[in-house]
Design a protein around this motif. Structure first.
Motif, PDB file in Angstrom:
ATOM      1  N   SER A  37     -33.793 -11.784 -59.732  1.00 55.37           N
ATOM      2  CA  SER A  37     -33.179 -11.535 -58.272  1.00 55.37           C
ATOM      3  C   SER A  37     -34.309 -11.262 -57.476  1.00 55.37           C
ATOM      4  N   LEU A  38     -33.978 -11.588 -56.128  1.00 60.27           N
ATOM      5  CA  LEU A  38     -34.546 -11.589 -54.906  1.00 60.27           C
ATOM      6  C   LEU A  38     -34.805 -10.008 -54.578  1.00 60.27           C
ATOM      7  N   THR A  39     -36.130  -9.563 -54.256  1.00 60.03           N
ATOM      8  CA  THR A  39     -36.399  -8.394 -53.460  1.00 60.03           C
ATOM      9  C   THR A  39     -37.534  -8.691 -52.065  1.00 60.03           C
ATOM     10  N   PRO A  40     -37.228  -7.917 -51.514  1.00 62.04           N
ATOM     11  CA  PRO A  40     -38.090  -8.104 -50.223  1.00 62.04           C
ATOM     12  C   PRO A  40     -39.459  -7.809 -50.593  1.00 62.04           C
ATOM     13  N   ILE A  41     -40.163  -8.520 -49.512  1.00 60.52           N
ATOM     14  CA  ILE A  41     -41.797  -8.605 -49.865  1.00 60.52           C
ATOM     15  C   ILE A  41     -42.158  -7.672 -48.893  1.00 60.52           C
ATOM     16  N   PRO A  42     -42.957  -6.433 -49.141  1.00 60.87           N
ATOM     17  CA  PRO A  42     -43.660  -5.629 -48.030  1.00 60.87           C
ATOM     18  C   PRO A  42     -44.602  -6.346 -47.392  1.00 60.87           C
ATOM     19  N   ARG A  43     -44.969  -5.902 -46.104  1.00 62.73           N
ATOM     20  CA  ARG A  43     -45.761  -7.037 -45.113  1.00 62.73           C
ATOM     21  C   ARG A  43     -47.074  -6.989 -45.714  1.00 62.73           C
ATOM     22  N   ASN A  44     -47.535  -5.742 -46.331  1.00 63.86           N
ATOM     23  CA  ASN A  44     -48.860  -5.710 -46.889  1.00 63.86           C
ATOM     24  C   ASN A  44     -49.101  -6.424 -48.113  1.00 63.86           C
ATOM     25  N   ILE A  85     -37.336 -16.841 -42.631  1.00 59.12           N
ATOM     26  CA  ILE A  85     -37.429 -15.450 -43.072  1.00 59.12           C
ATOM     27  C   ILE A  85     -36.655 -14.674 -42.318  1.00 59.12           C
ATOM     28  N   TRP A  86     -36.462 -13.373 -42.886  1.00 57.03           N
ATOM     29  CA  TRP A  86     -35.790 -12.216 -42.121  1.00 57.03           C
ATOM     30  C   TRP A  86     -36.251 -11.065 -42.443  1.00 57.03           C
ATOM     31  N   ARG A  87     -36.398 -10.099 -41.587  1.00 57.26           N
ATOM     32  CA  ARG A  87     -37.005  -8.887 -41.751  1.00 57.26           C
ATOM     33  C   ARG A  87     -35.738  -7.694 -42.128  1.00 57.26           C
ATOM     34  N   SER A  88     -36.048  -6.959 -42.995  1.00 56.64           N
ATOM     35  CA  SER A  88     -35.362  -5.687 -43.344  1.00 56.64           C
ATOM     36  C   SER A  88     -36.318  -4.409 -43.167  1.00 56.64           C
ATOM     37  N   HIS A 139     -37.206  -2.709 -45.812  1.00 56.92           N
ATOM     38  CA  HIS A 139     -38.085  -2.859 -47.013  1.00 56.92           C
ATOM     39  C   HIS A 139     -39.262  -3.878 -47.010  1.00 56.92           C
ATOM     40  N   GLY A 140     -38.999  -4.756 -46.192  1.00 55.53           N
ATOM     41  CA  GLY A 140     -39.717  -6.107 -46.108  1.00 55.53           C
ATOM     42  C   GLY A 140     -39.242  -7.300 -45.671  1.00 55.53           C
ATOM     43  N   TRP A 141     -39.793  -8.278 -46.162  1.00 53.98           N
ATOM     44  CA  TRP A 141     -39.252  -9.466 -45.521  1.00 53.98           C
ATOM     45  C   TRP A 141     -38.924 -10.447 -46.611  1.00 53.98           C
ATOM     46  N   TRP A 142     -37.632 -11.162 -46.356  1.00 46.98           N
ATOM     47  CA  TRP A 142     -36.747 -11.710 -47.326  1.00 46.98           C
ATOM     48  C   TRP A 142     -36.994 -13.592 -46.813  1.00 46.98           C
ATOM     49  N   PRO A 143     -36.654 -14.190 -47.614  1.00 48.04           N
ATOM     50  CA  PRO A 143     -36.669 -15.726 -47.408  1.00 48.04           C
ATOM     51  C   PRO A 143     -35.131 -15.902 -47.227  1.00 48.04           C
ATOM     52  N   SER A 144     -35.028 -16.996 -45.977  1.00 49.93           N
ATOM     53  CA  SER A 144     -33.543 -17.171 -45.703  1.00 49.93           C
ATOM     54  C   SER A 144     -33.404 -18.468 -46.794  1.00 49.93           C
ATOM     55  N   SER A 145     -33.020 -18.341 -47.926  1.00 49.97           N
ATOM     56  CA  SER A 145     -32.917 -19.223 -48.908  1.00 49.97           C
ATOM     57  C   SER A 145     -32.434 -20.548 -48.394  1.00 49.97           C
ATOM     58  N   ASP A 146     -30.902 -20.587 -47.842  1.00 44.66           N
ATOM     59  CA  ASP A 146     -30.343 -21.645 -47.432  1.00 44.66           C
ATOM     60  C   ASP A 146     -31.308 -22.710 -46.730  1.00 44.66           C
ATOM     61  N   SER A 147     -31.835 -21.968 -45.677  1.00 44.78           N
ATOM     62  CA  SER A 147     -32.744 -22.479 -44.638  1.00 44.78           C
ATOM     63  C   SER A 147     -33.877 -23.364 -45.577  1.00 44.78           C
ATOM     64  N   VAL A 148     -34.539 -22.414 -46.060  1.00 40.48           N
ATOM     65  CA  VAL A 148     -35.588 -23.066 -47.195  1.00 40.48           C
ATOM     66  C   VAL A 148     -35.220 -24.291 -47.863  1.00 40.48           C
ATOM     67  N   LEU A 206     -50.989 -12.780 -38.453  1.00 39.12           N
ATOM     68  CA  LEU A 206     -49.893 -12.785 -39.327  1.00 39.12           C
ATOM     69  C   LEU A 206     -48.678 -12.194 -38.643  1.00 39.12           C
ATOM     70  N   SER A 207     -48.759 -11.289 -37.703  1.00 44.65           N
ATOM     71  CA  SER A 207     -47.376 -11.187 -36.943  1.00 44.65           C
ATOM     72  C   SER A 207     -46.772 -12.315 -36.104  1.00 44.65           C
ATOM     73  N   ARG A 208     -47.721 -13.025 -35.392  1.00 49.17           N
ATOM     74  CA  ARG A 208     -47.308 -14.012 -34.825  1.00 49.17           C
ATOM     75  C   ARG A 208     -46.599 -14.842 -35.637  1.00 49.17           C
ATOM     76  N   ASP A 209     -47.160 -15.389 -36.792  1.00 48.74           N
ATOM     77  CA  ASP A 209     -46.675 -16.342 -37.667  1.00 48.74           C
ATOM     78  C   ASP A 209     -45.153 -15.871 -38.467  1.00 48.74           C
ATOM     79  N   LEU A 210     -45.085 -14.700 -38.741  1.00 45.42           N
ATOM     80  CA  LEU A 210     -43.988 -14.193 -39.287  1.00 45.42           C
ATOM     81  C   LEU A 210     -42.709 -14.285 -38.235  1.00 45.42           C
ATOM     82  N   ASN A 211     -43.189 -13.776 -36.842  1.00 45.63           N
ATOM     83  CA  ASN A 211     -42.335 -14.083 -35.764  1.00 45.63           C
ATOM     84  C   ASN A 211     -41.613 -15.427 -35.630  1.00 45.63           C
ATOM     85  N   ARG A 212     -42.731 -16.238 -35.883  1.00 48.82           N
ATOM     86  CA  ARG A 212     -42.302 -17.778 -35.499  1.00 48.82           C
ATOM     87  C   ARG A 212     -41.214 -18.236 -36.684  1.00 48.82           C
TER      88      ARG A 212
END
Length: 75
Positions: free
Chosen positions: A1-8, A42-45, A47-56, A29-35
């Motif tokens: 199952s998916l879990t968020p990935i912490p920034r670090n 991707i999207w941020r929560s 708890h960390g970053w998640w892939p936008s599965s449908d987009s990918v 890294l911040s610039r690339d994540l924002n893009r």
């Protein structure tokens, strides 16, 4: 199952990613994540970053989208 990935941990998802960011700053890294977030890849929560599965999955060839979707979606 998916879990968020912490920034670090983002830089260490793969050897290629670790190499690409080895000599980059946190600002890069911040610039690339924002893009990626603006592109809805991707999207941020809190708890960390998640892939936008449908987009990918939209970037993958049709047979890759239908085969092993669970494997693709697991970190």
């Amino acid at each position: 199952s998916l879990t968020p990935i912490p920034r670090n941990q983002l830089r260490h998802l793969s050897p290629a990613l670790a190499e690409a960011y080895a000599h980059k700053t946190e600002r890069t890294l911040s610039r690339d994540l924002n893009r990626l977030e603006r592109m809805d890849l991707i999207w941020r929560s809190e708890h960390g970053w998640w892939p936008s599965s449908d987009s990918v999955l939209g970037f993958m060839p049709p047979q890759a989208r239908t085969q092993g979707r669970e494997m693709f979606l697991s970190w």
